[in-house]
Design an enzyme around this catalytic site. Structure first.
Site, short mmCIF file in Angstrom:
data_model
loop_
_atom_site.label_atom_id
_atom_site.label_comp_id
_atom_site.label_asym_id
_atom_site.label_seq_id
_atom_site.Cartn_x
_atom_site.Cartn_y
_atom_site.Cartn_z
CG HIS A 76 -11.51 36.50 -30.52
ND1 HIS A 76 -12.10 37.08 -29.41
CD2 HIS A 76 -10.49 35.75 -30.05
CE1 HIS A 76 -11.45 36.68 -28.33
NE2 HIS A 76 -10.48 35.87 -28.68
CD GLU A 77 -7.66 33.35 -32.03
OE1 GLU A 77 -6.50 33.62 -31.67
OE2 GLU A 77 -8.50 32.85 -31.25
CG HIS A 120 -6.12 37.78 -28.97
ND1 HIS A 120 -6.36 38.36 -27.75
CD2 HIS A 120 -6.89 36.67 -29.01
CE1 HIS A 120 -7.24 37.63 -27.09
NE2 HIS A 120 -7.58 36.61 -27.84
CD GLU A 149 -9.25 35.68 -24.87
OE1 GLU A 149 -10.03 35.63 -25.85
OE2 GLU A 149 -8.06 35.37 -24.95
CG ASP A 169 -14.93 38.48 -27.29
OD1 ASP A 169 -14.36 37.71 -28.10
OD2 ASP A 169 -15.38 38.11 -26.19
ZN LIG Z 1 -8.93 35.08 -27.51
#
Ligand SMILES: [Zn+2]
Length: 416
Positions: A274-275, A278, A352, A356
């Site tokens: 997930h990071e 980003h 976000e 995901d």
């Molecule tokens: Zn996040």
């Protein structure tokens, strides 16, 4: 009172009551039934505690915000800004030093007022729900370090802004913008190696199952991993987290020790995916560019209101100044800031979801992300049923339930 004063006063009151209304709606939205995906994860006792935590937090923030508002209004209408300005001018320093002292004194006053609230939040509120791990020694050291950092970093930035507006002519706003942007880029570059280690220990992740799994995943999405660190979040709180910091060669991924302790390898890789999402989707770059643009607009508009006599009259000031213009303009700008913050949070919630989706589609165990989120919201006592209006105003992340439903739908789709 002139139109400037009325505008600032109205903004302060309207934003206060809008937030207050959102708080009430949010409390009212607390449902006695555990939402479906959480059954089996949340015991009814933990669920009850999460709602108690919500109520305690809301009540506390409301008192904090009310005290802040009342004190600001009292200071304003008692002529506090002018009194402070006159007593610092009486010391006879140049305009840059006078401006730094004036702003510094106000910031110091603000943190002194906030201190009892911060102490109460850490040692009473968080303590009562079993989150607090901060000792009075750590708390005091944090306070001291933040103060020194604020003086060391804030003085040159503020001094530079004042100096540019005093001497830069009609393009001063452009110089100030360029100067502050360069400074903040430099700061973000060195923060992971110079500033953050002042507050937390960063230890490179040891070799083992987790590191192998992370390295394998990073290679599969061709992400150059500069450093994976474990930080001692448990020094302050039992709440868990993970984040990305720095950029270029200096970027780091930090996993809280509290996160590692409570999650499986698959869940941790999913959180990391997930990071990385980003990063890959350029979210970090987009936010940086947007905040720079905002700063440029602020400086340009500020230049239009520089030494505006009516604006100073609204705050009962005898003399105009660059540093006073800076402060009062920020108050004048606050309705715009309020709306911008809402827009930025909308964007952040979209990011976000995108991160995901990235995790689910690039990592075969991506579904583990939803297990990780369930565990995280249980151990952090997150509110599972926030009111949509409250989310609209305050949430940088989508409500956890929405994220879980999307992750599960997305991973069902990728697997079929
Ligand atoms: Zn996040």
């Amino acid at each position: 009172m002139n139109p400037y004063g009325i505008l600032v006063l109205a903004t302060l009151l309207v934003t206060f009551f809008v937030k207050f209304a959102a708080d009430l709606l949010n409390l009212g939205a607390a449902s006695p039934d555990i939402p479906e995906p959480f059954r089996g994860v949340y015991e009814s006792e933990a669920y009850r505690r999460s709602q108690e935590y919500l109520r305690a937090n809301t009540r506390f923030s409301l008192i904090d915000a009310s005290v802040d508002l009342v004190l600001l209004l009292a200071f304003w209408f008692a002529g506090g800004f002018n009194l402070l300005d006159q007593s610092i001018r009486a010391l006879g320093y140049g305009t840059v030093a006078t401006g730094v002292l004036f702003t510094g004194a106000l910031l110091l006053l603000q943190s002194v007022v906030g201190l009892p609230f911060s102490i109460y939040r850490t040692f009473v509120l968080e303590e009562r729900f079993g989150f607090n791990k901060t000792t009075p020694g750590v708390f005091a050291a944090d306070l001291l370090k933040s103060f020194v950092l604020a003086v060391v970093l804030g003085t040159p930035v503020l001094g530079l802004i004042i100096w540019f507006f005093e001497n830069g002519g009609p393009l001063a706003w452009l110089w100030a913008w360029a100067g502050v942007t360069l400074f903040s880029l430099l700061l973000q570059y060195v923060a992971p190696s110079l500033i953050m280690p002042m507050f937390n220990k960063f230890v490179p992740l040891e070799d083992g199952e987790l590191k192998t799994a992370i390295t394998r995943y990073a290679a599969s999405v061709r992400f150059p991993l500069a450093g994976i660190y474990v930080i001692d979040g448990s020094k302050r709180s039992s709440k868990a987290n993970a984040f990305f910091t720095g950029f270029g060669r200096n970027k780091r991924i930090a996993l809280f020790d509290t996160l590692i302790a409570n999650h499986t390898v698959e869940e941790l890789v999913a959180v990391l995916a997930h990071e990385i999402g980003h990063f890959r989707k350029k979210h970090i770059l987009i936010s940086m560019v947007l905040s720079m643009l905002n700063l440029g607009i602020v400086f340009f508009l500020l230049s239009l209101f520089m030494n505006n006599r009516q604006m100073f009259d609204a705050f009962f000031m005898q003399q105009t100044s660059v540093y006073g213009s800076l402060l009062f303009f920020m108050l004048l700008y606050s309705p715009v800031e309020f709306i911008l913050a809402i827009l930025l949070q909308m964007l952040s919630r979209r990011h976000e979801f995108e991160a995901d989706r990235f995790a689910v589609t690039t990592f075969p165990g991506g579904r583990a992300l939803s297990d990780a989120l369930k565990k995280l919201s249980r151990s952090n006592l997150s509110n599972l049923t926030p009111h949509p209006f409250y989310v609209f105003l305050n949430y940088s992340h989508p409500p956890v339930l929405q994220r879980i439903l999307r992750i599960e739908a997305e991973s069902a789709r990728t697997q079929s």
